[in-house]
Design an enzyme around this catalytic site. Structure first.
Site, PDB file in Angstrom:
ATOM      1  N   CYS A  75      17.595  12.629  33.251  1.00  0.00           N
ATOM      2  CA  CYS A  75      16.366  12.406  32.471  1.00  0.00           C
ATOM      3  C   CYS A  75      16.441  10.973  31.950  1.00  0.00           C
ATOM      4  O   CYS A  75      16.697  10.738  30.774  1.00  0.00           O
ATOM      5  CB  CYS A  75      16.275  13.385  31.312  1.00  0.00           C
ATOM      6  SG  CYS A  75      16.647  15.092  31.772  1.00  0.00           S
TER       7      CYS A  75
ATOM      8  N   SER B  33      17.154   3.176  28.273  1.00  0.00           N
ATOM      9  CA  SER B  33      18.129   2.560  27.368  1.00  0.00           C
ATOM     10  C   SER B  33      19.543   3.038  27.702  1.00  0.00           C
ATOM     11  O   SER B  33      20.480   2.231  27.785  1.00  0.00           O
ATOM     12  CB  SER B  33      17.787   2.882  25.911  1.00  0.00           C
ATOM     13  OG  SER B  33      17.730   4.276  25.703  1.00  0.00           O
TER      14      SER B  33
ATOM     15  N   ASP C 173      11.959  16.882  39.509  1.00  0.00           N
ATOM     16  CA  ASP C 173      12.280  17.792  38.418  1.00  0.00           C
ATOM     17  C   ASP C 173      13.786  18.002  38.450  1.00  0.00           C
ATOM     18  O   ASP C 173      14.329  18.521  39.428  1.00  0.00           O
ATOM     19  CB  ASP C 173      11.541  19.120  38.652  1.00  0.00           C
ATOM     20  CG  ASP C 173      11.776  20.108  37.516  1.00  0.00           C
ATOM     21  OD1 ASP C 173      12.853  20.051  36.877  1.00  0.00           O
ATOM     22  OD2 ASP C 173      10.888  20.939  37.279  1.00  0.00           O
TER      23      ASP C 173
ATOM     24  N   ASP D 115      20.755  13.865  28.936  1.00  0.00           N
ATOM     25  CA  ASP D 115      20.045  13.527  27.698  1.00  0.00           C
ATOM     26  C   ASP D 115      18.619  14.053  27.855  1.00  0.00           C
ATOM     27  O   ASP D 115      17.737  13.348  28.325  1.00  0.00           O
ATOM     28  CB  ASP D 115      20.079  12.007  27.503  1.00  0.00           C
ATOM     29  CG  ASP D 115      19.390  11.592  26.216  1.00  0.00           C
ATOM     30  OD1 ASP D 115      19.872  12.001  25.148  1.00  0.00           O
ATOM     31  OD2 ASP D 115      18.379  10.876  26.283  1.00  0.00           O
TER      32      ASP D 115
ATOM     33  N   CYS E 186      17.889  14.586  20.621  1.00  0.00           N
ATOM     34  CA  CYS E 186      17.612  13.996  19.312  1.00  0.00           C
ATOM     35  C   CYS E 186      16.866  15.015  18.458  1.00  0.00           C
ATOM     36  O   CYS E 186      15.954  14.675  17.715  1.00  0.00           O
ATOM     37  CB  CYS E 186      16.860  12.680  19.437  1.00  0.00           C
ATOM     38  SG  CYS E 186      15.391  12.742  20.450  1.00  0.00           S
TER      39      CYS E 186
END
Lengths: 309, 171
Positions: free
Chosen positions: A105, A110, A156, A182, A235
């Site tokens: 993903c 970053s 996917d 992530d 997150c």
């Protein structure tokens, strides 16, 4: 709806947690080791009169007062705007030059560009994302950073195919040495960056996305060699998207893995084993929860897994 | 069946090592790519020892730090590197930023104001240049060393910035 209030039973100093969530975060850049060194970036900012502060746990992170886009270091691909805590999972994964690394993903890039730098831009870094628009941002970020070790795919991640990499070989066999999983999540930990992050929060979304996260992590474990390392990160504070996902793969018949202990240079709390009516495998305590008030950062969740035979 | 001798613009195919290995008409070879960087910019071919080169679309060459079975149907293999299949081959901004530090020829070093104009996409008079005409590596001094910014087209006393629109900046 007061979304953060649901985490009161989990957080030690709940008042400090709430206060921290309301404070905005500084702009942070990560030095891109493919193109330069922290010393040169600091010197270039000095020459341009750009003020910065160090981040004590990571030599390559600098806090800035302004957005970095309009500066020579940015133009040269020497720096990448990245929230401090989001630099954690790639450091925990610690890929080495020459390895095969999977970033299912990846957009907008970053962590991908950070992985490439940790690999000294040598090896095979597969950066996948299901969103074609975000992939174009990933490509342009990777190119600005001078990344030549990346292959970008659009699929996917739950059904990720190894066919492009093994050709006529066996695409059912595991292929990667490491993976940074992530996943997309409900993003509560980004509230300090994006005050509207919780406006569209819905419990049904948490449930739906948890299913996607389980599928992505399972596929990444399958595609990684026994003995290989996987980092799972989000997150969000939601145990449904964190410990419950780990509990699912620990208990899975399809894949075999173990949660491993790891050190972090930041203060963290262990994974939780009880949440609402659920209990999780006690090994999920080896995961780490980073709350905003602990290090004055965004919120984050990070677990390290080893693929077992 | 696809015609093996035609360029398929939808997949990445690795460049042949030399002309003797070439199966697709008009495709650049690895040897030619290395020669281009060496002859025009003095970049030692060993700089690219760990890299493979790929073509997707007509003439767009990519540089990649590993190897894969060719052809491969993915979104990107490494980074855009060089435009071929035209009279004057042209390096990309990204290639020059990544590999330009190895150049020993045709590196045009600008002063602060010239560099800012170049980054903003401007054409400027620059009669002092004594290097070749054509695509040059444009650089400036920053933080104690010379760093490449991008590609310029130098002709008849004039430097034309080739910085892509989306990368131009008014500092």
């Amino acid at each position: 709806m007061d979304v953060l209030a649901r985490y009161e039973p989990l957080v030690d100093d709940y008042e400090a947690f709430r206060t921290a969530c309301e404070r905005p975060l500084p702009s942070v850049v990560r030095v891109n080791g493919i193109k330069t060194t922290p010393e040169r970036v600091r010197r270039a900012f000095d020459e341009q009169g750009v003020e910065y502060e160090p981040v004590d746990w990571h030599d390559g992170l600098l806090k800035l007062d302004d957005q970095p886009g309009n500066s020579w270091p940015y133009v040269h691909g020497w720096v990448y705007g990245q929230e401090e805590v989001s630099a954690v999972p790639a450091e925990v994964l610690a890929p080495e030059p020459g390895e095969r690394v999977f970033d299912p993903c990846a957009a907008p890039g970053s962590k991908t560009t950070q992985l490439a730098a940790l690999m000294d831009d040598r090896g095979l870094l597969v950066a996948n994302d299901n969103n074609l628009g975000r992939l174009s941002a990933l490509r342009s970020n990777a190119e600005r950073c001078g990344v030549t070790s990346v292959v970008v795919t659009n699929s996917d991640a739950r059904n990720f195919s190894l066919r492009p990499f093994v050709g006529d070989g066996d695409h059912q066999q595991p292929f990667f040495d490491r993976a940074l999983v992530d996943v997309p999540c409900s993003c509560e930990g980004t509230i300090r960056k994006n005050p509207t992050a919780l406006e569209k929060w819905e419990y049904s979304h948490v449930q739906g996305i948890a299913g996607v996260q389980k599928g992505i992590l399972t596929r990444a474990i399958e595609a990684t060699e026994p003995g290989g390392t996987i980092v799972y990160s989000t997150c969000t504070f939601a145990p449904e998207e964190n410990e419950a996902v780990l509990d699912h793969v620990l208990d899975s018949d399809r894949v075999s893995c173990e949660l491993v202990e790891f050190d972090l240079p930041l203060v963290s709390a262990p994974g939780v084993t009880e949440w609402e009516d659920e209990t999780y495998d006690p090994r999920v305590e080896r995961a780490k929860r980073i709350y905003p008030h602990l290090n004055d950062t965004g919120g984050f969740f990070c677990a390290k897994l080893e693929v077992t035979a | 069946m696809a015609d093996d001798s035609a360029n398929d613009p939808h997949v990445f195919e690795q460049l042949p090592a030399t002309e003797a290995d070439r199966e697709v008409e008009g495709r650049a070879t690895r040897a030619e790519v290395l020669e281009f960087w060496s002859e025009n910019y003095g970049v030692d071919p060993t700089v690219f020892d760990g890299h493979t080169f790929w073509e997707k679309g007509a003439g767009k060459v990519w540089v990649f730090a590993a190897d894969l079975p060719s052809p491969v149907d993915v979104e990107a293999v490494g980074m855009t590197f060089l435009r071929t299949r035209q009279e004057h081959w042209k390096p990309t901004t990204d290639a020059v930023q990544r590999f330009g530090r190895h150049a020993e020829r045709n590196v045009l070093v600008l002063d602060r104001e010239e560099a800012e104009r170049f980054l903003d996409g401007e054409t400027q008079d620059l009669p002092r240049w004594e290097g070749d005409w054509g695509y040059v590596i444009v650089a400036h001094e920053i933080a104690g060393d010379v760093e490449p910014i991008g590609v310029g087209l130098y002709l008849r006393g004039e430097l034309r910035s080739q910085i892509p629109k989306g990368r131009q900046r008014d500092l």
